[in-house]
Scaffold this motif. Structure first.
Motif, PDB file in Angstrom:
ATOM      1  N   UNK A  18      -1.090 -67.936 113.907  1.00 22.08           N
ATOM      2  CA  UNK A  18      -2.353 -68.673 113.831  1.00 22.08           C
ATOM      3  C   UNK A  18      -2.944 -68.592 112.417  1.00 22.08           C
ATOM      4  N   UNK A  19      -2.842 -67.421 111.797  1.00 23.01           N
ATOM      5  CA  UNK A  19      -3.352 -67.261 110.428  1.00 23.01           C
ATOM      6  C   UNK A  19      -2.609 -68.184 109.468  1.00 23.01           C
ATOM      7  N   UNK A  20      -1.299 -68.256 109.618  1.00 21.41           N
ATOM      8  CA  UNK A  20      -0.509 -69.145 108.766  1.00 21.41           C
ATOM      9  C   UNK A  20      -0.908 -70.596 108.960  1.00 21.41           C
ATOM     10  N   UNK A  21      -1.130 -70.999 110.204  1.00 22.21           N
ATOM     11  CA  UNK A  21      -1.554 -72.372 110.481  1.00 22.21           C
ATOM     12  C   UNK A  21      -2.897 -72.690 109.825  1.00 22.21           C
ATOM     13  N   UNK A  22      -3.803 -71.736 109.868  1.00 25.04           N
ATOM     14  CA  UNK A  22      -5.175 -71.991 109.432  1.00 25.04           C
ATOM     15  C   UNK A  22      -5.382 -71.789 107.930  1.00 25.04           C
TER      16      UNK A  22
ATOM     17  N   UNK B  81      13.062 -71.637 102.366  1.00 25.67           N
ATOM     18  CA  UNK B  81      13.624 -72.451 101.288  1.00 25.67           C
ATOM     19  C   UNK B  81      14.362 -71.580 100.269  1.00 25.67           C
ATOM     20  N   UNK B  82      15.447 -72.105  99.707  1.00 21.84           N
ATOM     21  CA  UNK B  82      15.928 -73.490  99.782  1.00 21.84           C
ATOM     22  C   UNK B  82      16.791 -73.800 101.014  1.00 21.84           C
ATOM     23  N   UNK B  83      16.895 -72.887 101.983  1.00 23.66           N
ATOM     24  CA  UNK B  83      17.513 -73.258 103.257  1.00 23.66           C
ATOM     25  C   UNK B  83      16.591 -74.242 103.986  1.00 23.66           C
ATOM     26  N   UNK B  84      17.135 -74.905 105.003  1.00 19.16           N
ATOM     27  CA  UNK B  84      16.344 -75.853 105.782  1.00 19.16           C
ATOM     28  C   UNK B  84      15.227 -75.140 106.540  1.00 19.16           C
ATOM     29  N   UNK B  85      14.149 -75.880 106.763  1.00 19.58           N
ATOM     30  CA  UNK B  85      12.997 -75.367 107.507  1.00 19.58           C
ATOM     31  C   UNK B  85      12.776 -76.269 108.719  1.00 19.58           C
ATOM     32  N   UNK B  86      13.455 -76.000 109.835  1.00 18.01           N
ATOM     33  CA  UNK B  86      13.251 -76.836 111.024  1.00 18.01           C
ATOM     34  C   UNK B  86      11.804 -76.779 111.503  1.00 18.01           C
ATOM     35  N   UNK B  87      11.278 -77.923 111.927  1.00 13.79           N
ATOM     36  CA  UNK B  87       9.902 -77.988 112.434  1.00 13.79           C
ATOM     37  C   UNK B  87       9.783 -77.469 113.861  1.00 13.79           C
ATOM     38  N   UNK B  88      10.893 -77.515 114.596  1.00 13.77           N
ATOM     39  CA  UNK B  88      10.894 -77.170 116.017  1.00 13.77           C
ATOM     40  C   UNK B  88      11.084 -75.661 116.192  1.00 13.77           C
ATOM     41  N   UNK B  89      10.124 -75.015 116.840  1.00 12.91           N
ATOM     42  CA  UNK B  89      10.227 -73.564 117.085  1.00 12.91           C
ATOM     43  C   UNK B  89      11.483 -73.234 117.888  1.00 12.91           C
TER      44      UNK B  89
ATOM     45  N   UNK C 147       5.383 -59.681  96.283  1.00 10.99           N
ATOM     46  CA  UNK C 147       4.222 -60.434  96.782  1.00 10.99           C
ATOM     47  C   UNK C 147       4.258 -61.876  96.286  1.00 10.99           C
ATOM     48  N   UNK C 148       4.650 -62.082  95.034  1.00 12.27           N
ATOM     49  CA  UNK C 148       4.728 -63.427  94.469  1.00 12.27           C
ATOM     50  C   UNK C 148       5.788 -64.253  95.191  1.00 12.27           C
ATOM     51  N   UNK C 149       6.934 -63.655  95.470  1.00  8.21           N
ATOM     52  CA  UNK C 149       7.996 -64.381  96.172  1.00  8.21           C
ATOM     53  C   UNK C 149       7.595 -64.692  97.611  1.00  8.21           C
ATOM     54  N   UNK C 150       6.879 -63.772  98.247  1.00  9.19           N
ATOM     55  CA  UNK C 150       6.398 -64.024  99.604  1.00  9.19           C
ATOM     56  C   UNK C 150       5.477 -65.235  99.632  1.00  9.19           C
ATOM     57  N   UNK C 151       4.643 -65.382  98.617  1.00  7.30           N
ATOM     58  CA  UNK C 151       3.710 -66.508  98.557  1.00  7.30           C
ATOM     59  C   UNK C 151       4.409 -67.839  98.319  1.00  7.30           C
ATOM     60  N   UNK C 152       5.697 -67.793  97.951  1.00  6.90           N
ATOM     61  CA  UNK C 152       6.465 -69.020  97.732  1.00  6.90           C
ATOM     62  C   UNK C 152       7.197 -69.483  98.989  1.00  6.90           C
ATOM     63  N   UNK C 153       7.082 -68.744 100.079  1.00  5.01           N
ATOM     64  CA  UNK C 153       7.764 -69.112 101.317  1.00  5.01           C
ATOM     65  C   UNK C 153       7.116 -70.334 101.956  1.00  5.01           C
ATOM     66  N   UNK C 154       7.766 -70.865 102.969  1.00  4.44           N
ATOM     67  CA  UNK C 154       7.229 -71.979 103.740  1.00  4.44           C
ATOM     68  C   UNK C 154       6.327 -71.444 104.856  1.00  4.44           C
ATOM     69  N   UNK C 155       5.104 -71.956 104.928  1.00  6.91           N
ATOM     70  CA  UNK C 155       4.211 -71.547 106.008  1.00  6.91           C
ATOM     71  C   UNK C 155       4.773 -71.968 107.361  1.00  6.91           C
ATOM     72  N   UNK C 156       5.374 -73.143 107.423  1.00 12.63           N
ATOM     73  CA  UNK C 156       5.978 -73.619 108.677  1.00 12.63           C
ATOM     74  C   UNK C 156       7.145 -72.728 109.076  1.00 12.63           C
ATOM     75  N   UNK C 157       8.000 -72.418 108.116  1.00 14.90           N
ATOM     76  CA  UNK C 157       9.133 -71.562 108.412  1.00 14.90           C
ATOM     77  C   UNK C 157       8.714 -70.172 108.836  1.00 14.90           C
ATOM     78  N   UNK C 158       7.713 -69.606 108.145  1.00 16.25           N
ATOM     79  CA  UNK C 158       7.228 -68.272 108.500  1.00 16.25           C
ATOM     80  C   UNK C 158       6.603 -68.273 109.889  1.00 16.25           C
ATOM     81  N   UNK C 159       5.804 -69.295 110.183  1.00 11.42           N
ATOM     82  CA  UNK C 159       5.179 -69.400 111.505  1.00 11.42           C
ATOM     83  C   UNK C 159       6.238 -69.492 112.597  1.00 11.42           C
TER      84      UNK C 159
END
Length: 293
Positions: A142-146, A58-66, A177-189
Motif C-alpha cells: 500500500x505504501x508503494x502504491x501511495x 528492471x532491466x528484467x521485465x516487470x509484469x503488471x499481473x500479481x 539505498x540509491x539502487x533501491x530507489x531505482x527499482x520499479x514500484x510496480x515490480x516491488x509491490x
C-alpha cells in the motif's frame, strides 16, 4: 542486453563473469543483480559467476499481473536462466528472498543443484510471526502504491536489520539505498504480494527439507533477528546442512561484510567440489544430552 526468457514469457536480464564451474547468485527483495558485484568480481576469478535481476526488477521485465509472481515461480526462474545458458548444474547462492528462492529451487529441482547456499532466510517463517509478517507486507504494498519507490527506499533502507550495514559501511549503504530507489514500484509491490506474502512457512516444509541430499550452507547475521530461529530449524532438519553465523552483522551480509561472506561461501564450494561435504551422522541427533541414556 543478455536476457533469458522464462516459460511464461518473462525476460530476465543476467550478467556473467569468468569461466569454469557455474555459480549463480539470487538477490534479495531490496537488491537486484547489482547487489552481487563484490561476489561477481571475487568468484568470477575462479568460476563462471552469474547474477540476474528477478522478474519485477528492471532491466528484467516487470509484469503488471500479481499472478505472474509466486514463490514457486521464483525458484523456477533460476532454472530458466540455467537452461538459457545451457548449464545442467550450478552452485546456487541466494540471500533473503533469493535464499527462499534457492531453497525452493533445491526442493523442486534437486538434480540441477551442485549445492545451495541459503543466506538470510526466514522472514515471517515462525508460526507466531506469520500473520504479522503478512500484514506488514500488505502495508508495504500500500505504501508503494501511495508514495512511490523513492519514498519507500528512504524508509525501508533503515530497517532494524539494515542499520548495521549503515554503521559499518556508510558509503556502501548509500549505494544500496540509491539502487533501491531505482527499482520499479510496480515490480516491488507485486513481488511483495505475490512472492513474499504468499510463500509457505519454512516450518511447513520440514518433511521436504529432511529429504534434501544436496549440500547446503545456511548463513545468517547474528543481528538478523527474524532469521536466527529459522536458520536453526534448517540446520536441524536438512541432513546435509551446515550453519554459519556472521558476527555483528544484520541482513545484507553479502554487502555488509563481503570478505567474510565470500570466504565462507568459497570454502563451502571448494569442499563440495572436492566431494568432501558430509551428511550428518545420525548419532548426532539423539535426544540424550550426554549420550549416556
Amino acid at each position: 542486453m543478455p536476457v533469458a526468457t522464462t516459460d511464461d514469457g518473462v525476460r530476465l536480464h543476467y550478467e556473467e563473469s569468468g569461466s569454469g564451474v557455474p555459480v549463480i547468485f539470487v538477490h534479495e527483495f531490496a537488491g537486484d543483480h547489482r547487489a552481487w558485484e563484490a561476489q561477481m568480481r571475487h568468484f568470477g576469478q575462479r568460476y563462471r559467476a552469474i547474477s540476474y535481476a528477478a522478474r519485477g526488477y528492471p532491466p528484467s521485465d516487470v509484469p503488471d499481473d500479481v499472478a505472474k509472481y509466486s514463490q514457486a515461480r521464483a525458484g523456477d526462474d533460476i532454472v530458466s536462466v540455467l537452461d538459457h545458458l545451457q548449464i545442467d548444474q550450478a552452485h546456487v547462492v541466494g540471500l533473503s528472498m533469493g535464499g527462499f528462492a534457492t531453497l525452493h529451487f533445491g526442493l523442486r529441482h534437486p538434480g540441477r543443484a551442485l549445492s545451495l547456499c541459503v543466506a538470510g532466510c526466514g522472514y515471517g517463517a515462525e508460526a507466531g510471526q506469520r500473520e504479522k509478517f503478512r500484514s506488514e507486507v500488505t502495508a508495504v504494498a500500500a505504501f508503494l502504491d501511495q508514495n512511490g519507490i523513492e519514498a519507500f527506499a528512504a524508509k525501508y533502507a533503515y530497517g532494524p536489520t539494515r542499520v548495521q550495514f549503515e554503521n559499518k559501511d556508510p558509503r556502501g549503504f548509500d549505494e544500496f539505498k540509491r539502487q533501491l530507489a531505482e527499482h520499479s514500484a510496480v515490480g516491488a509491490r507485486n513481488t511483495q504480494l505475490g512472492v513474499q506474502r504468499e510463500r509457505p512457512s519454512l516450518y511447513d516444509l520440514t518433511e521436504q527439507m529432511a529429504a534434501l541430499t544436496v549440500p547446503v550452507l545456511i548463513l545468517t547475521g547474528d543481528e538478523d533477528w527474524p532469521c536466527l530461529q529459522p536458520a536453526l530449524l534448517m540446520k536441524q532438519t536438512i541432513p546435509t546442512a551446515a550453519l554459519s553465523v556472521m558476527p555483528n552483522c544484520g541482513h545484507t551480509i553479502n554487502l555488509e561484510d563481503p570478505d567474510q561472506f565470500n570466504r565462507l561461501v568459497g570454502d563451502f564450494i571448494v569442499q563440495v567440489d572436492a566431494g568432501r561435504w558430509p551428511v550428518r551422522d545420525a548419532r548426532a541427533m539423539v535426544s540424550s544430552i550426554t549420550g549416556m541414556k
